[in-house]
Design a protein around this motif. Structure first.
Motif, PDB file in Angstrom:
ATOM      1  N   PRO A  87       3.266   2.225   9.947  1.00 51.74           N
ATOM      2  CA  PRO A  87       3.532   3.414   9.560  1.00 51.74           C
ATOM      3  C   PRO A  87       4.724   4.130  10.540  1.00 51.74           C
ATOM      4  O   PRO A  87       4.766   3.951  11.757  1.00 51.74           O
TER       5      PRO A  87
ATOM      6  N   ASN B 233      -3.364   5.428  13.080  1.00 46.96           N
ATOM      7  CA  ASN B 233      -4.451   6.134  12.098  1.00 46.96           C
ATOM      8  C   ASN B 233      -3.835   7.432  11.780  1.00 46.96           C
ATOM      9  O   ASN B 233      -3.580   7.669  10.603  1.00 46.96           O
TER      10      ASN B 233
ATOM     11  N   ARG C 211      -0.604   6.822   9.791  1.00 45.04           N
ATOM     12  CA  ARG C 211      -0.809   6.750   8.412  1.00 45.04           C
ATOM     13  C   ARG C 211      -1.330   7.769   7.739  1.00 45.04           C
ATOM     14  O   ARG C 211      -1.022   8.040   6.296  1.00 45.04           O
ATOM     15  N   GLN C 212      -2.124   8.440   8.130  1.00 42.54           N
ATOM     16  CA  GLN C 212      -2.519   9.766   7.500  1.00 42.54           C
ATOM     17  C   GLN C 212      -1.251  10.792   6.962  1.00 42.54           C
ATOM     18  O   GLN C 212      -1.415  11.460   5.890  1.00 42.54           O
TER      19      GLN C 212
ATOM     20  N   THR D  29       1.942   9.811   6.956  1.00 44.11           N
ATOM     21  CA  THR D  29       2.851   9.001   6.033  1.00 44.11           C
ATOM     22  C   THR D  29       2.231   8.214   5.168  1.00 44.11           C
ATOM     23  O   THR D  29       2.247   6.875   5.448  1.00 44.11           O
ATOM     24  N   PRO D  30       1.454   8.379   4.279  1.00 44.83           N
ATOM     25  CA  PRO D  30       0.840   7.488   3.251  1.00 44.83           C
ATOM     26  C   PRO D  30       1.772   6.706   2.614  1.00 44.83           C
ATOM     27  O   PRO D  30       2.940   7.218   2.214  1.00 44.83           O
ATOM     28  N   ALA D  31       1.433   5.284   2.475  1.00 43.27           N
ATOM     29  CA  ALA D  31       2.468   4.483   1.613  1.00 43.27           C
ATOM     30  C   ALA D  31       2.453   5.009   0.152  1.00 43.27           C
ATOM     31  O   ALA D  31       1.543   5.570  -0.431  1.00 43.27           O
TER      32      ALA D  31
ATOM     33  N   THR E  84      -6.797   2.252   0.075  1.00 43.12           N
ATOM     34  CA  THR E  84      -7.026   3.484  -0.814  1.00 43.12           C
ATOM     35  C   THR E  84      -6.145   3.253  -2.044  1.00 43.12           C
ATOM     36  O   THR E  84      -5.943   4.160  -2.803  1.00 43.12           O
TER      37      THR E  84
ATOM     38  N   GLN F 262      -3.414   1.656  -2.267  1.00 44.86           N
ATOM     39  CA  GLN F 262      -1.948   1.790  -1.976  1.00 44.86           C
ATOM     40  C   GLN F 262      -1.362   0.359  -1.893  1.00 44.86           C
ATOM     41  O   GLN F 262      -0.196   0.305  -1.395  1.00 44.86           O
ATOM     42  N   GLN F 263      -2.188  -0.562  -1.670  1.00 43.21           N
ATOM     43  CA  GLN F 263      -1.744  -2.055  -1.292  1.00 43.21           C
ATOM     44  C   GLN F 263      -2.555  -2.956  -2.180  1.00 43.21           C
ATOM     45  O   GLN F 263      -3.575  -2.357  -2.841  1.00 43.21           O
TER      46      GLN F 263
ATOM     47  N   GLN G 294       2.392  -4.923   0.421  1.00 46.17           N
ATOM     48  CA  GLN G 294       2.649  -3.513   0.322  1.00 46.17           C
ATOM     49  C   GLN G 294       3.842  -2.834  -0.486  1.00 46.17           C
ATOM     50  O   GLN G 294       5.013  -3.852  -0.556  1.00 46.17           O
TER      51      GLN G 294
END
Length: 528
Positions: A54, A417, A420-421, A423-425, A457, A459-460, A474
């Motif tokens: 991230p 973590n 990532r929260q 900056t979501p993919a 989620t 996203q991958q 990704q």
């Protein structure tokens, strides 16, 4: 009563002097530190984000609120961890980008007085070889100002620098060699009295250095040398016609607002220092550029924040320095400072300018430690996530390495973590559902298939080969491609088959097929 022969007395005196300045356990301590850092590097695995970590985010209110529980947990963890260590006192600091997230201390500021308070972020310590960072920063500044080239021979500017060279066909010693321990010089300077204070002039020292024999050809490999950094500092001093201490203070310390960092140990400085069980002070004299400085956690955090501006995203607000001064180095020079100059054959360790660098799945862990008198210090940076750790302690035996390791291990997972929260993919494209299914390949011996399913989620995509290999694909929205990487022993490297690059290659017409770079490079997998 028999007397010792003079030669024996002299030998005992020499051994005593060596033990005072460089305890016999130093080699063992350095060996254990390197082993500790390598274990830390191998454990700093955030490859759950493989292929892409991230991106760092600004330390705004949203970030500070999200990271607050992790900071509180770190403080509790370090309080408990301190009780398992033997250090009389330690000051710690945690830096994220331009923010000192936490600082604190444990133990006693004076080891001989159990009633003395705990040290804190303002307590002063000798930082030893972390002083070398300032020498390389100054060399890069002068390079950027057109005063020198890092690959210039040093004796082009300092003709008196002529150590005995048994390797006449090798290249001359350059500023880069000095700043990365590749000059082939011995560890210590040839002072008049062995291992005592080096209170000699430049002329005296360079005359002594003429009889110093190189132990390796320049640029062959890195061999740690305090002498090399002493030469570097005084070469810059001669080049500029200004004392080295003044150059560092004027060009680095003051612009960064490091008001509690310096070279001169006044009574005021001594009054604010932490002390171990056997208080002592050694003036390094001519070897000062290699390890003379003092500082505290709060000032070292300012240095870390400056260094962590490397590769700063263009949409971030630029950092503000004391007095509104411009950054000390441009982005190119900062990136060069973090670039390995010599890499060990195992690929896991490298020397930089002047860093000791350890390869991790999250990128290079940039470290510098110091040891002088009763002080042991650690300075660590993980630029990929803009994380820094400072550990200063009064423990010359075990050192501060365990504290730095524990802080990184404790704080990095929750930091990743949170990033990532925040900056979501990017969401998968609409056609991703057409890629989900079972794949097979006629060239694969025996039954085999690749199953592509939504992961996490959504996203991958999760790529699984016969339950033996699992990796993630990704989605990169900007280029409408999927990218994968395969974890290795030391890093999360881009998979590349030499044909399709690091991108997983899906085709949707006339049939859905998949090629996985680096996995089965010659195979095309067809959806069943």
């Amino acid at each position: 009563m028999a007397l010792f022969p003079k030669a024996v007395v002299l030998l005992l005196c020499l051994c005593s002097a060596i033990a005072v300045r460089y305890p016999f356990n130093e080699i063992e301590r350095q060996r254990r530190r390197k082993a500790t850092m390598k274990r830390l590097a191998s454990h700093l695995d955030v490859s759950a984000g493989c292929p892409l970590l991230p991106a760092p985010v600004p330390a705004d209110q949203a970030f500070l609120a999200a990271i607050k529980p992790a900071v509180a947990n770190l403080e509790q963890t370090m309080a408990a961890f301190f009780k398992t260590q033997q250090s009389p006192g330690v000051s710690l600091g945690l830096i994220y980008d331009q923010q000192l997230l936490w600082s604190g201390g444990f133990g006693n500021v004076n080891a001989s007085d159990q009633r003395s308070p705990a040290p804190d972020g303002q307590t002063l310590y000798r930082i030893g070889s972390i002083s070398k960072v300032f020498a390389d920063l100054l060399a890069l500044q002068l390079r950027d100002a057109g005063k020198l080239d890092l690959d210039d021979p040093v004796n082009k500017y300092v003709p008196a620098f002529n150590p005995t060279n048994p390797f006449p066909n090798e290249q001359p010693i350059s500023f880069r060699h000095l700043g990365s321990h590749q000059a082939g010089l011995p560890r210590e300077s040839p002072c008049a009295a062995a291992f005592s204070q080096c209170n000699l002039t430049n002329d005296q020292m360079f005359r002594n250095i003429e009889s110093t024999v190189l132990i390796l050809p320049p640029n062959l490999q890195s061999v740690y040398s305090n002498m090399g950094f002493a030469v570097l500092g005084h070469a810059l001093e001669i080049l500029m016609g200004t004392p080295y201490d003044d150059l560092v203070t004027t060009n680095i310390v003051q612009p960064l607002g490091m008001t509690n960092t310096g070279f001169d140990y006044t009574q005021s400085v001594f009054n604010r220092m932490a002390w171990g069980f056997d208080p002592s002070y050694t003036d390094l004299g001519w070897e000062g550029p290699a390890g003379q400085m003092y500082s505290n956690v709060e000032d070292m955090a300012k240095l870390a924040s400056f260094l962590l501006t490397a590769d700063m995203r263009p949409d971030w607000d630029p950092p503000v320095y004391a007095g509104g001064l411009a950054p000390l180095l441009g982005q190119t020079s900062l990136r060069q400072m973090f670039a390995p100059q010599y890499v060990d054959p195992d690929g896991a360790f490298a020397f930089g300018l002047p860093w000791e660098m350890f390869q991790t799945p999250s990128g290079w862990l940039i470290t510098k430690d110091g040891e002088v008198d009763e002080y042991s210090t650690e300075f660590g940076l993980l630029p990929t996530v803009k994380l820094g750790v400072v550990a200063l302690c009064t423990d010359p035996i075990v050192g501060c390495g365990p504290f730095l390791s524990e802080m990184f291990n404790t704080f990095l997972p929750p930091l990743v973590n949170v990033l990532r929260q925040l900056t979501p993919a990017p969401a998968l494209p609409a056609y991703a559902s057409a890629l989900v299914g079972s794949y097979s390949c006629s060239l694969w011996p025996g039954p085999a298939n690749v199953t592509v399913v939504p992961a996490g989620t959504g996203q991958q995509l999760l790529v699984q080969v016969y339950q033996l290999i699992v990796t993630t694909a990704q989605y990169i929205a900007d280029i409408d491609r999927f990218v994968i990487a395969l974890p290795t022993n030391y890093s999360c490297t881009w998979a590349d088959d030499g044909v399709s690059g690091q991108y997983i290659e899906f085709t949707r017409s006339p049939n859905v097929t998949m090629r996985v770079p680096g996995l089965m490079p010659a195979f095309t997998w067809v959806k069943n």
